[in-house]
Write an enzyme that holds these catalytic residues in place. Sequence first.
Site, PDB file in Angstrom:
ATOM      1  N   SER A  27     -27.598  -9.237  46.938  1.00  0.00           N
ATOM      2  CA  SER A  27     -27.777 -10.134  45.668  1.00  0.00           C
ATOM      3  C   SER A  27     -26.602  -9.591  44.717  1.00  0.00           C
ATOM      4  O   SER A  27     -26.446  -8.310  44.756  1.00  0.00           O
ATOM      5  CB  SER A  27     -29.162  -9.921  44.995  1.00  0.00           C
ATOM      6  OG  SER A  27     -30.168 -10.655  45.724  1.00  0.00           O
ATOM      7  N   THR A 159     -10.510 -41.967  12.576  1.00  0.00           N
ATOM      8  CA  THR A 159     -10.550 -42.790  14.137  1.00  0.00           C
ATOM      9  C   THR A 159      -9.401 -42.354  14.751  1.00  0.00           C
ATOM     10  O   THR A 159      -8.298 -42.642  13.904  1.00  0.00           O
ATOM     11  CB  THR A 159     -11.011 -44.117  14.259  1.00  0.00           C
ATOM     12  OG1 THR A 159     -10.069 -44.772  13.419  1.00  0.00           O
ATOM     13  CG2 THR A 159     -12.326 -44.332  13.535  1.00  0.00           C
ATOM     14  N   HIS A 160      -9.237 -42.134  16.184  1.00  0.00           N
ATOM     15  CA  HIS A 160      -8.008 -41.826  16.638  1.00  0.00           C
ATOM     16  C   HIS A 160      -7.041 -40.677  15.860  1.00  0.00           C
ATOM     17  O   HIS A 160      -5.994 -40.462  15.962  1.00  0.00           O
ATOM     18  CB  HIS A 160      -7.007 -43.161  16.677  1.00  0.00           C
ATOM     19  CG  HIS A 160      -7.807 -44.408  17.206  1.00  0.00           C
ATOM     20  ND1 HIS A 160      -7.790 -44.558  18.668  1.00  0.00           N
ATOM     21  CD2 HIS A 160      -8.352 -45.454  16.624  1.00  0.00           C
ATOM     22  CE1 HIS A 160      -8.485 -45.636  18.830  1.00  0.00           C
ATOM     23  NE2 HIS A 160      -8.996 -46.164  17.607  1.00  0.00           N
ATOM     24  N   SER A 281      -3.310 -11.899  13.185  1.00  0.00           N
ATOM     25  CA  SER A 281      -2.176 -11.868  14.167  1.00  0.00           C
ATOM     26  C   SER A 281      -1.486 -10.324  14.357  1.00  0.00           C
ATOM     27  O   SER A 281      -1.371  -9.692  13.177  1.00  0.00           O
ATOM     28  CB  SER A 281      -1.163 -12.727  13.632  1.00  0.00           C
ATOM     29  OG  SER A 281       0.087 -12.415  14.555  1.00  0.00           O
ATOM     30  N   LYS A 287      -1.682 -14.453   8.884  1.00  0.00           N
ATOM     31  CA  LYS A 287      -2.413 -15.397   9.900  1.00  0.00           C
ATOM     32  C   LYS A 287      -3.739 -14.973   9.723  1.00  0.00           C
ATOM     33  O   LYS A 287      -4.079 -13.822   9.386  1.00  0.00           O
ATOM     34  CB  LYS A 287      -2.090 -15.321  11.296  1.00  0.00           C
ATOM     35  CG  LYS A 287      -0.646 -15.641  11.748  1.00  0.00           C
ATOM     36  CD  LYS A 287      -0.583 -17.353  11.568  1.00  0.00           C
ATOM     37  CE  LYS A 287      -1.305 -17.975  12.588  1.00  0.00           C
ATOM     38  NZ  LYS A 287      -1.212 -17.717  13.733  1.00  0.00           N
ATOM     39  N   ASN A 289      -6.966 -16.604  11.954  1.00  0.00           N
ATOM     40  CA  ASN A 289      -7.088 -17.532  13.009  1.00  0.00           C
ATOM     41  C   ASN A 289      -8.638 -17.855  13.035  1.00  0.00           C
ATOM     42  O   ASN A 289      -9.508 -16.761  12.967  1.00  0.00           O
ATOM     43  CB  ASN A 289      -6.728 -16.811  14.079  1.00  0.00           C
ATOM     44  CG  ASN A 289      -5.185 -16.781  13.969  1.00  0.00           C
ATOM     45  OD1 ASN A 289      -4.191 -17.560  13.545  1.00  0.00           O
ATOM     46  ND2 ASN A 289      -4.685 -15.696  14.822  1.00  0.00           N
ATOM     47  N   GLU A 294     -11.742 -21.309  18.750  1.00  0.00           N
ATOM     48  CA  GLU A 294     -11.097 -21.366  19.996  1.00  0.00           C
ATOM     49  C   GLU A 294     -11.640 -20.761  21.321  1.00  0.00           C
ATOM     50  O   GLU A 294     -11.539 -21.388  22.152  1.00  0.00           O
ATOM     51  CB  GLU A 294      -9.632 -20.699  19.685  1.00  0.00           C
ATOM     52  CG  GLU A 294      -8.714 -21.360  18.690  1.00  0.00           C
ATOM     53  CD  GLU A 294      -7.763 -20.589  18.349  1.00  0.00           C
ATOM     54  OE1 GLU A 294      -7.356 -19.528  18.897  1.00  0.00           O
ATOM     55  OE2 GLU A 294      -6.813 -21.058  17.585  1.00  0.00           O
TER      56      GLU A 294
END
Length: 475
Positions: A27, A159-160, A281, A287, A289, A294
């Site tokens: 296992s 939308t879109h 960063s 930066k 982030n 993500e």
Amino acid sequence: MSEPIERLWGGRFKAEPSEALQALSRSDPSFFRLAPYDLAGSRAHARELNRAGILNGGELQQLLDAMTQIEADFSAGAIEPSQADEDVHTFLERVLTQRLPALGGKLRAGRSRNDQAANDLRLYLRAEARKLALAVLDLQRALIEQAQAHVHSVTVGFTHLQPAQPVVFAHPLLAHAQSIYRDLDRLIDWDRRTSRSPLGAAALAGSAICMQPELSATELGYDAPCENSIDAVASRDHVAEFVFIASMLAVNLSRLSEEVILWTSRQFRWVELDDAYATGSSIMPQKKNPDIAELTRGKAGRLIGNLSGLLATLKSLPLAYNRDLAEDKIAAFDCIDTLRLVLPAMAGMIRTMRANADEMRRQAPLGFTLATEVADWLALAGVPFSEAHEITGELVRACEAKGIELGDVSAGMLADVDARLAPDVLAHVALDAAVTARCGFGGTAPARVSEQIARLQSAIDKQAAWAADYRGPAC
């Protein structure tokens, strides 16, 4: 000198298994997390053997006491599997027979690793489902807290990925909360189908010794035993369904993550993340982030892969048990371990983020998001909507030519576009009027959004009650 190999099989074999077979057959180390659940099933099985007359009362108590101590020792790290232990069942029987040499071997009567394995994973998943639910509920409450703070904060809906109509910021937050609510609702429904005990199915045909599996089922918190002993050991649709729910949840978390990534961008400037839930960063000092979002977005693909792999494994497997089914745990465990990391981080990020209501309101009318208000006003005035649509389009074109937004239109400009555009329409071409007008059930009007929050809070309270009301073994 290598450890002697203790197996639960081998009487009809003359030769020892090759090293290659042992390596493949052993296992994965993660499988040994099932030890407490295997012991819970063994305790229930021992009581069944007592009912069958194989164990007397004194023997039963000795076994139960020994297994309680083994569980405590395993939890404390005092015992652990060896390389010679093929699986969790071998490991625990080895330890038990070392401690109770004459008695330990009796426990194997009337059962198989097939129904043990099926039972261990069911118990584990049902218990983990509750823990997963609590983490999901924490994220839900974080979304609701943010929504409550922004019932009146007007922003733009898309939308879109193009500006479409004004909404209050609470509305998209609750849209994500609603999709996640359904994921947890699926988990609750999954549990109802999974609450069937495979113990007593033995290898596939049922047991000639354990004749009252319904009692073991009750002891372990199931609703009943499985209806069919072959199905009990051969099917893993409940595992595939669990992995699907985990994957669907990951997809919905990924969609929320994508929104956060957009909202925190310099181009949007809607949201600022708390420093504790963002990174920097190594080369660009300025930066900040959205790494949690993500990483969550990336892990959704991993969980989708788990589902695809498990379904491919299950496809065309003949009845009853096959060793291919060991792959079920790889998929399920990875989903659980991944969500254990993702959910607390997401909840913290959402709870601590700060929304810039002024900036959202500034952007809300840009891109002619109030155009539908003009078309609706014309339609309510008796103009066929097909004509109202064209008239409003002409008005937008006129605004573009002048470089202005709809809120800057004059009464004279309205008349130049079409005589039916009376100055009264200007009162409707306003952000607060636009969102207030969407006052149907489920709409973005603040009053309706507040009602939605109250209903969602009540609904997740019921889900929390389900998570707290687990009657299975406390492992």
